[in-house]
Design a protein around this motif. Sequence first.
Motif, PDB file in Angstrom:
ATOM      1  N   CYS A 102      18.541  27.627   1.146  1.00  0.00           N
ATOM      2  CA  CYS A 102      18.508  29.075   0.909  1.00  0.00           C
ATOM      3  C   CYS A 102      18.482  29.384  -0.583  1.00  0.00           C
ATOM      4  CB  CYS A 102      19.719  29.735   1.565  1.00  0.00           C
ATOM      5  SG  CYS A 102      19.671  29.763   3.373  1.00  0.00           S
ATOM      6  N   ASN A 103      19.254  28.630  -1.359  1.00  0.00           N
ATOM      7  CA  ASN A 103      19.269  28.845  -2.806  1.00  0.00           C
ATOM      8  C   ASN A 103      17.896  28.553  -3.413  1.00  0.00           C
ATOM      9  OD1 ASN A 103      21.974  29.502  -2.635  1.00  0.00           O
ATOM     10  ND2 ASN A 103      22.698  27.484  -3.292  1.00  0.00           N
ATOM     11  N   ALA A 104      17.267  27.477  -2.949  1.00  0.00           N
ATOM     12  CA  ALA A 104      15.936  27.129  -3.443  1.00  0.00           C
ATOM     13  C   ALA A 104      14.918  28.199  -3.058  1.00  0.00           C
ATOM     14  CB  ALA A 104      15.505  25.773  -2.890  1.00  0.00           C
ATOM     15  N   ALA A 105      15.024  28.701  -1.842  1.00  0.00           N
ATOM     16  CA  ALA A 105      14.096  29.739  -1.383  1.00  0.00           C
ATOM     17  C   ALA A 105      14.229  31.006  -2.222  1.00  0.00           C
ATOM     18  CB  ALA A 105      14.350  30.043   0.088  1.00  0.00           C
ATOM     19  N   SER A 106      15.450  31.347  -2.607  1.00  0.00           N
ATOM     20  CA  SER A 106      15.665  32.536  -3.440  1.00  0.00           C
ATOM     21  C   SER A 106      15.002  32.380  -4.803  1.00  0.00           C
ATOM     22  CB  SER A 106      17.165  32.785  -3.616  1.00  0.00           C
ATOM     23  OG  SER A 106      17.777  33.106  -2.380  1.00  0.00           O
ATOM     24  N   ILE A 107      15.070  31.177  -5.365  1.00  0.00           N
ATOM     25  CA  ILE A 107      14.438  30.917  -6.659  1.00  0.00           C
ATOM     26  C   ILE A 107      12.919  31.007  -6.540  1.00  0.00           C
ATOM     27  CG2 ILE A 107      14.054  29.134  -8.414  1.00  0.00           C
ATOM     28  CD1 ILE A 107      16.949  28.171  -7.810  1.00  0.00           C
ATOM     29  N   LEU A 108      12.366  30.394  -5.485  1.00  0.00           N
ATOM     30  CA  LEU A 108      10.913  30.392  -5.318  1.00  0.00           C
ATOM     31  C   LEU A 108      10.362  31.775  -4.980  1.00  0.00           C
ATOM     32  CD1 LEU A 108      10.476  27.002  -3.441  1.00  0.00           C
ATOM     33  CD2 LEU A 108       9.575  27.582  -5.708  1.00  0.00           C
ATOM     34  N   ALA A 109      11.214  32.637  -4.409  1.00  0.00           N
ATOM     35  CA  ALA A 109      10.760  33.990  -4.089  1.00  0.00           C
ATOM     36  C   ALA A 109      10.366  34.754  -5.355  1.00  0.00           C
ATOM     37  CB  ALA A 109      11.848  34.743  -3.344  1.00  0.00           C
ATOM     38  N   GLN A 110      10.990  34.409  -6.476  1.00  0.00           N
ATOM     39  CA  GLN A 110      10.636  35.057  -7.739  1.00  0.00           C
ATOM     40  C   GLN A 110       9.272  34.572  -8.242  1.00  0.00           C
ATOM     41  OE1 GLN A 110      12.812  37.451  -8.729  1.00  0.00           O
ATOM     42  NE2 GLN A 110      13.886  36.812  -6.846  1.00  0.00           N
ATOM     43  N   GLU A 111       8.982  33.305  -7.934  1.00  0.00           N
ATOM     44  CA  GLU A 111       7.722  32.714  -8.388  1.00  0.00           C
ATOM     45  C   GLU A 111       6.559  33.059  -7.471  1.00  0.00           C
ATOM     46  OE1 GLU A 111       6.053  28.205  -9.469  1.00  0.00           O
ATOM     47  OE2 GLU A 111       8.196  28.552  -9.152  1.00  0.00           O
ATOM     48  N   PHE A 112       6.858  33.212  -6.178  1.00  0.00           N
ATOM     49  CA  PHE A 112       5.813  33.488  -5.188  1.00  0.00           C
ATOM     50  C   PHE A 112       6.206  34.728  -4.378  1.00  0.00           C
ATOM     51  CE2 PHE A 112       5.782  28.909  -5.987  1.00  0.00           C
ATOM     52  CZ  PHE A 112       4.444  28.688  -6.310  1.00  0.00           C
ATOM     53  N   PRO A 113       6.170  35.897  -4.982  1.00  0.00           N
ATOM     54  CA  PRO A 113       6.660  37.110  -4.306  1.00  0.00           C
ATOM     55  C   PRO A 113       5.827  37.531  -3.098  1.00  0.00           C
ATOM     56  CG  PRO A 113       5.552  37.676  -6.368  1.00  0.00           C
ATOM     57  CD  PRO A 113       5.698  36.176  -6.351  1.00  0.00           C
ATOM     58  N   HIS A 114       4.607  37.018  -2.984  1.00  0.00           N
ATOM     59  CA  HIS A 114       3.740  37.430  -1.881  1.00  0.00           C
ATOM     60  C   HIS A 114       3.704  36.407  -0.742  1.00  0.00           C
ATOM     61  CE1 HIS A 114       2.497  40.711  -4.392  1.00  0.00           C
ATOM     62  NE2 HIS A 114       2.060  39.886  -5.335  1.00  0.00           N
ATOM     63  N   GLN A 115       4.451  35.320  -0.879  1.00  0.00           N
ATOM     64  CA  GLN A 115       4.508  34.302   0.175  1.00  0.00           C
ATOM     65  C   GLN A 115       5.842  34.384   0.918  1.00  0.00           C
ATOM     66  OE1 GLN A 115       1.008  33.702  -0.784  1.00  0.00           O
ATOM     67  NE2 GLN A 115       1.725  32.212   0.729  1.00  0.00           N
ATOM     68  N   LYS A 116       5.816  34.023   2.176  1.00  0.00           N
ATOM     69  CA  LYS A 116       7.042  33.981   2.976  1.00  0.00           C
ATOM     70  C   LYS A 116       7.592  32.553   2.985  1.00  0.00           C
ATOM     71  CE  LYS A 116       5.552  37.686   6.105  1.00  0.00           C
ATOM     72  NZ  LYS A 116       5.170  38.033   7.498  1.00  0.00           N
ATOM     73  N   LEU A 117       8.888  32.429   2.764  1.00  0.00           N
ATOM     74  CA  LEU A 117       9.580  31.151   2.882  1.00  0.00           C
ATOM     75  C   LEU A 117      10.874  31.426   3.641  1.00  0.00           C
ATOM     76  CD1 LEU A 117      10.190  28.199   2.393  1.00  0.00           C
ATOM     77  CD2 LEU A 117      10.825  28.749   0.024  1.00  0.00           C
ATOM     78  N   TYR A 118      10.869  31.089   4.934  1.00  0.00           N
ATOM     79  CA  TYR A 118      12.018  31.348   5.803  1.00  0.00           C
ATOM     80  C   TYR A 118      12.793  30.051   6.032  1.00  0.00           C
ATOM     81  CZ  TYR A 118       9.736  35.779   7.140  1.00  0.00           C
ATOM     82  OH  TYR A 118       9.149  37.024   7.149  1.00  0.00           O
ATOM     83  N   ILE A 119      14.122  30.173   6.069  1.00  0.00           N
ATOM     84  CA  ILE A 119      14.991  29.021   6.328  1.00  0.00           C
ATOM     85  C   ILE A 119      15.752  29.275   7.624  1.00  0.00           C
ATOM     86  CG2 ILE A 119      16.745  27.479   5.394  1.00  0.00           C
ATOM     87  CD1 ILE A 119      14.244  27.796   3.611  1.00  0.00           C
ATOM     88  N   VAL A 120      15.684  28.330   8.547  1.00  0.00           N
ATOM     89  CA  VAL A 120      16.421  28.413   9.815  1.00  0.00           C
ATOM     90  C   VAL A 120      17.460  27.296   9.850  1.00  0.00           C
ATOM     91  CG1 VAL A 120      16.284  28.161  12.321  1.00  0.00           C
ATOM     92  CG2 VAL A 120      14.540  29.478  11.111  1.00  0.00           C
ATOM     93  N   ASP A 121      18.702  27.653  10.080  1.00  0.00           N
ATOM     94  CA  ASP A 121      19.764  26.681  10.313  1.00  0.00           C
ATOM     95  C   ASP A 121      19.664  26.246  11.773  1.00  0.00           C
ATOM     96  OD1 ASP A 121      22.117  25.283  10.718  1.00  0.00           O
ATOM     97  OD2 ASP A 121      23.451  26.926  10.136  1.00  0.00           O
ATOM     98  N   SER A 122      19.323  24.996  11.998  1.00  0.00           N
ATOM     99  CA  SER A 122      19.088  24.542  13.375  1.00  0.00           C
ATOM    100  C   SER A 122      20.343  24.577  14.241  1.00  0.00           C
ATOM    101  CB  SER A 122      18.521  23.114  13.382  1.00  0.00           C
ATOM    102  OG  SER A 122      19.526  22.173  13.034  1.00  0.00           O
TER     103      SER A 122
END
Length: 294
Positions: A102-122
């Motif tokens: 989740c922390n990594a996804a938050s960082i990448l959201a700044q770099e790729f604001p138009h892409q979706k990156l969802y994290i699911v806890d299995s």
Amino acid sequence: MADFVLTCCSTVDVSEEFLRAHAIPSIDFNYMLDDVWYKDDFGKSNTPRSMFAKMLAGAQATTSQVNVGDYIDFWRPLLADGNDVLHVTLSSGISGTYQSACNAASILAQEFPHQKLYIVDSLCASAGYGLLVSKLAQMRDSGMSIDQTRDWAEAHKTEVQSWFFSTDLRFFIKGGRISKTAGTVGSMLHICPLMHVAPDGSLAVKEKIRTKKRASKRVVSLMEETCHNGFDYTDEVFISHSDCLEDAQEVAKLIAQAFPKAQPAQIFNIGATIGVHTGPGTVATFWWGTPRKD
């Protein structure tokens, strides 16, 4: 054509060939044996038998989750190519990797604001985590969107039933899953603790069964009690084992006899990350059923 990339970690405990056939990129966990770090890479660094032999000979073993930087390096090329990404992690009940993701996804959201990156806890472990990922791959291939697939996963992930037993309690005792006294008495009496993954993704001992033959039969009766459609179950069954293939095959045989409409059980090795904590002699069985209860 799929409109997103489905990814997971090597702790999914299926085979590398399975992931490749289903177009699921994965990222490796890490583990250490006697101060030497290895990748949990589907047995390429150490075969399961080799790893367990070293552990039984006294090698100190520990595991390390995927860190934030590794996740960023893993996902950045996929996002840069214009892909949306749905990643499924090992249960937060046994690992901190979900938070790192989740922390990594938050960082990448700044770099790729138009892409979706969802994290699911299995909320699953080993090939139960794999069973969930397999279902999501089928949904992706059927044309479901990333949002639909993510929402389905969140709504249904606790329907993965996860039951396992072990004929060797040494590493469960060492890891604190079973007390030393209970483990010693259990070993003397040939008791196989029957454990499951609880709704919160943690591990719990549910029953104490004498002999692995009875434990195998109990797994089948639990499947009857909890699986979708009872004896008419038609979905996938995954089994993972830690260097005890014959025991896994026996469980698969019993399931095939009791559930003739089920898809043939797929048997995989328990990977290094989970295997460090179970040691050899563990058989884990996974199917779709009613939502897990404590």
